[in-house]
Scaffold this motif. Structure first.
Motif, PDB file in Angstrom:
ATOM      1  N   ASP A  31       0.783  -1.076  -0.034  1.00 33.89           N
ATOM      2  CA  ASP A  31      -0.122  -0.041   0.070  1.00 33.89           C
ATOM      3  C   ASP A  31       0.739   1.139  -0.002  1.00 33.89           C
ATOM      4  OD1 ASP A  31      -2.497  -1.412   0.098  1.00 33.89           O
ATOM      5  OD2 ASP A  31      -2.205  -1.779   2.281  1.00 33.89           O
ATOM      6  N   SER A  32       2.084   0.955   0.026  1.00 34.51           N
ATOM      7  CA  SER A  32       2.941   2.319   0.095  1.00 34.51           C
ATOM      8  C   SER A  32       4.033   2.571  -0.957  1.00 34.51           C
ATOM      9  CB  SER A  32       3.809   2.151   1.467  1.00 34.51           C
ATOM     10  OG  SER A  32       4.614   1.081   1.669  1.00 34.51           O
ATOM     11  N   TYR A  33       4.575   1.576  -1.606  1.00 32.72           N
ATOM     12  CA  TYR A  33       5.554   1.977  -2.587  1.00 32.72           C
ATOM     13  C   TYR A  33       4.941   2.366  -4.004  1.00 32.72           C
ATOM     14  CZ  TYR A  33       9.906   1.625  -4.912  1.00 32.72           C
ATOM     15  OH  TYR A  33      11.256   1.983  -5.693  1.00 32.72           O
ATOM     16  N   ARG A  34       5.614   3.449  -4.496  1.00 32.83           N
ATOM     17  CA  ARG A  34       5.233   4.200  -5.434  1.00 32.83           C
ATOM     18  C   ARG A  34       6.389   4.271  -6.381  1.00 32.83           C
ATOM     19  NH1 ARG A  34       1.262   3.346  -3.272  1.00 32.83           N
ATOM     20  NH2 ARG A  34      -0.322   4.428  -2.283  1.00 32.83           N
ATOM     21  N   GLY A  35       6.243   3.794  -7.654  1.00 33.80           N
ATOM     22  CA  GLY A  35       7.135   3.561  -8.480  1.00 33.80           C
ATOM     23  C   GLY A  35       7.192   5.086  -9.487  1.00 33.80           C
ATOM     24  N   SER A  36       8.614   5.281 -10.241  1.00 33.54           N
ATOM     25  CA  SER A  36       8.498   6.532 -10.912  1.00 33.54           C
ATOM     26  C   SER A  36       9.548   5.953 -12.184  1.00 33.54           C
ATOM     27  CB  SER A  36       9.469   7.449 -10.133  1.00 33.54           C
ATOM     28  OG  SER A  36      10.549   6.989  -9.700  1.00 33.54           O
ATOM     29  N   GLY A  37       9.362   4.583 -12.538  1.00 35.81           N
ATOM     30  CA  GLY A  37       9.810   4.255 -13.831  1.00 35.81           C
ATOM     31  C   GLY A  37      11.454   4.085 -13.843  1.00 35.81           C
ATOM     32  N   ARG A  38      12.244   4.116 -12.691  1.00 36.35           N
ATOM     33  CA  ARG A  38      13.486   4.026 -12.714  1.00 36.35           C
ATOM     34  C   ARG A  38      14.235   2.878 -13.313  1.00 36.35           C
ATOM     35  NH1 ARG A  38      15.042   5.203  -6.269  1.00 36.35           N
ATOM     36  NH2 ARG A  38      16.994   5.166  -7.070  1.00 36.35           N
ATOM     37  N   LEU A  39      13.103   1.814 -13.535  1.00 36.38           N
ATOM     38  CA  LEU A  39      13.888   0.359 -13.996  1.00 36.38           C
ATOM     39  C   LEU A  39      13.015  -0.035 -15.191  1.00 36.38           C
ATOM     40  CD1 LEU A  39      14.130  -1.750 -10.568  1.00 36.38           C
ATOM     41  CD2 LEU A  39      15.716  -0.173 -11.855  1.00 36.38           C
ATOM     42  N   ALA A  40      12.610   0.881 -15.921  1.00 34.63           N
ATOM     43  CA  ALA A  40      11.570   0.812 -17.061  1.00 34.63           C
ATOM     44  C   ALA A  40      12.474   0.223 -18.136  1.00 34.63           C
ATOM     45  CB  ALA A  40      11.060   2.152 -17.570  1.00 34.63           C
ATOM     46  N   GLY A  41      11.829  -1.257 -18.744  1.00 31.70           N
ATOM     47  CA  GLY A  41      12.301  -1.802 -19.560  1.00 31.70           C
ATOM     48  C   GLY A  41      13.297  -2.798 -19.193  1.00 31.70           C
ATOM     49  N   LEU A  42      13.681  -2.826 -18.030  1.00 30.16           N
ATOM     50  CA  LEU A  42      14.798  -3.891 -17.614  1.00 30.16           C
ATOM     51  C   LEU A  42      13.951  -5.202 -17.105  1.00 30.16           C
ATOM     52  CD1 LEU A  42      17.119  -1.684 -15.291  1.00 30.16           C
ATOM     53  CD2 LEU A  42      17.162  -2.131 -17.836  1.00 30.16           C
ATOM     54  N   THR A  43      14.682  -6.435 -16.996  1.00 30.73           N
ATOM     55  CA  THR A  43      14.145  -7.447 -16.334  1.00 30.73           C
ATOM     56  C   THR A  43      15.218  -7.794 -15.325  1.00 30.73           C
ATOM     57  OG1 THR A  43      15.510  -8.906 -17.756  1.00 30.73           O
ATOM     58  CG2 THR A  43      13.531  -8.276 -18.811  1.00 30.73           C
ATOM     59  N   ALA A  44      14.381  -8.727 -14.147  1.00 29.29           N
ATOM     60  CA  ALA A  44      15.274  -9.003 -13.002  1.00 29.29           C
ATOM     61  C   ALA A  44      14.961 -10.453 -12.886  1.00 29.29           C
ATOM     62  CB  ALA A  44      15.058  -8.184 -11.764  1.00 29.29           C
ATOM     63  N   LEU A  45      15.814 -11.138 -12.085  1.00 30.45           N
ATOM     64  CA  LEU A  45      15.799 -12.416 -11.500  1.00 30.45           C
ATOM     65  C   LEU A  45      15.959 -12.376 -10.064  1.00 30.45           C
ATOM     66  CD1 LEU A  45      15.416 -15.508 -11.274  1.00 30.45           C
ATOM     67  CD2 LEU A  45      17.890 -15.738 -12.032  1.00 30.45           C
ATOM     68  N   VAL A  46      14.860 -12.510  -8.866  1.00 31.87           N
ATOM     69  CA  VAL A  46      15.038 -12.463  -7.703  1.00 31.87           C
ATOM     70  C   VAL A  46      14.789 -13.594  -6.907  1.00 31.87           C
ATOM     71  CG1 VAL A  46      14.235 -11.145  -5.649  1.00 31.87           C
ATOM     72  CG2 VAL A  46      14.281 -10.126  -7.832  1.00 31.87           C
ATOM     73  N   THR A  47      15.943 -14.221  -6.394  1.00 33.94           N
ATOM     74  CA  THR A  47      15.779 -15.338  -5.594  1.00 33.94           C
ATOM     75  C   THR A  47      14.989 -15.211  -4.007  1.00 33.94           C
ATOM     76  OG1 THR A  47      17.994 -15.429  -4.243  1.00 33.94           O
ATOM     77  CG2 THR A  47      17.773 -16.380  -6.847  1.00 33.94           C
TER      78      THR A  47
END
Length: 284
Positions: A31-47
């Motif tokens: 309910d709190s995190y607001r994005g601003s496009g800092r990682l737009a277009g990227l892909t991530a793998l998170v374990t």
């Protein structure tokens, strides 16, 4: 924001622990995190992204515009919840169940992430195992080996598989701990792996610097995740984090911004660093 403070209800769970059974339920930034496009277009793998810090990171990455592959041990509602959070943010999610103790599995999930999303920009090595023992002699050989296989061997396997797929600007982010420099004797195996993670990260950052791939660590203090009631005595859970300057543990949501900063292409000169998120406790 007013965050929960100990004492908490005494509670215990079987490994791996479940978010919804915790009192209070952890906050991942839903309910709190607001994005601003800092990682737009990227892909991530998170374990370890089905719960805890990993879920908070996956949510934040998605709200910043990244597609996210979710690595986790076994099928459960935990991973489905993370998938829904990613998709609700308008991004693609890929669920990757399996045991990262296996080098073959690590190579497979890296390849599947790149195949599904067409690229791999960020690897977050976050999954971890810990167990508390009263004395050094109480630690079984099997427990020592298990902790190293999950916490540090997998990091080597995953990073080795990911690096050839990363372009210049790629980022590897490893979860260390305050235990890397201030080891808790009751968590000796875990603390030893966290020291190894910090050294591995610093060395790998130097190795990959000429290739434009950054490597950094986040070193959390106490964080309210399912691993806590699943691995610590109930009386320790009740007062978890009370001995830190802020008098409480972090919520997973409070870690996410550090991982976003390290993944952000704007942080292009930040490599070999350890970002301590410790609620005011010095990290030496």
């Amino acid at each position: 924001m007013d965050h929960p403070r100990p004492p908490f209800p005494e509670q215990s769970q079987d490994l791996p622990g479940y978010t919804e059974q915790m009192q209070p339920v952890p906050d991942h930034g839903e309910d709190s995190y607001r994005g601003s496009g800092r990682l737009a277009g990227l892909t991530a793998l998170v374990t370890g992204a089905d719960s805890g810090i990993g879920r908070a990171v996956a949510l934040a990455y998605a709200r910043e515009g990244a597609d996210v592959a979710v690595s986790f041990l076994s099928e459960s509602a935990e991973a489905d919840r993370t998938r829904h959070l990613i998709e609700d943010a308008g991004q693609r999610a890929l669920l990757l169940p399996g045991d990262i103790q296996s080098a073959e599995h690590c190579r497979d999930i890296v390849a599947r992430t790149a195949d599904q999303f067409g690229r791999l920009d960020v690897l977050v090595n976050n999954a971890a195992h810990q167990m508390q023992y009263d004395t050094f002699e109480d630690i079984p050989d099997e427990e020592w080996e298990l902790t190293f296989r999950i916490n540090i061997f997998s990091m080597f396997y995953l990073s080795k598989a990911a690096v050839p797929l990363m372009k210049q600007g790629g980022s590897i982010i490893n979860t260390a701990s305050v235990n890397a420099d201030m080891p808790n004797p009751g968590l000796l195996a875990y603390a030893s792996t966290k020291g190894a993670i910090q050294n591995f990260s610093a060395g790998l950052a130097q190795s990959l610097g000429p290739r434009g791939i950054r490597v950094n660590c986040v070193a959390p203090g106490p964080v309210w995740t399912p691993l806590i009631p699943a691995t610590l005595p109930a009386e320790s859970v009740a007062n978890f984090g009370a001995n830190y300057p802020m008098g409480r543990p972090a919520q997973p949501a409070e870690l996410a911004s550090a991982y976003v900063m390290l993944a952000d292409p704007a942080s292009s000169y930040t490599s070999g660093a350890t970002i301590a998120v410790t609620g005011g406790k010095p990290f030496i």
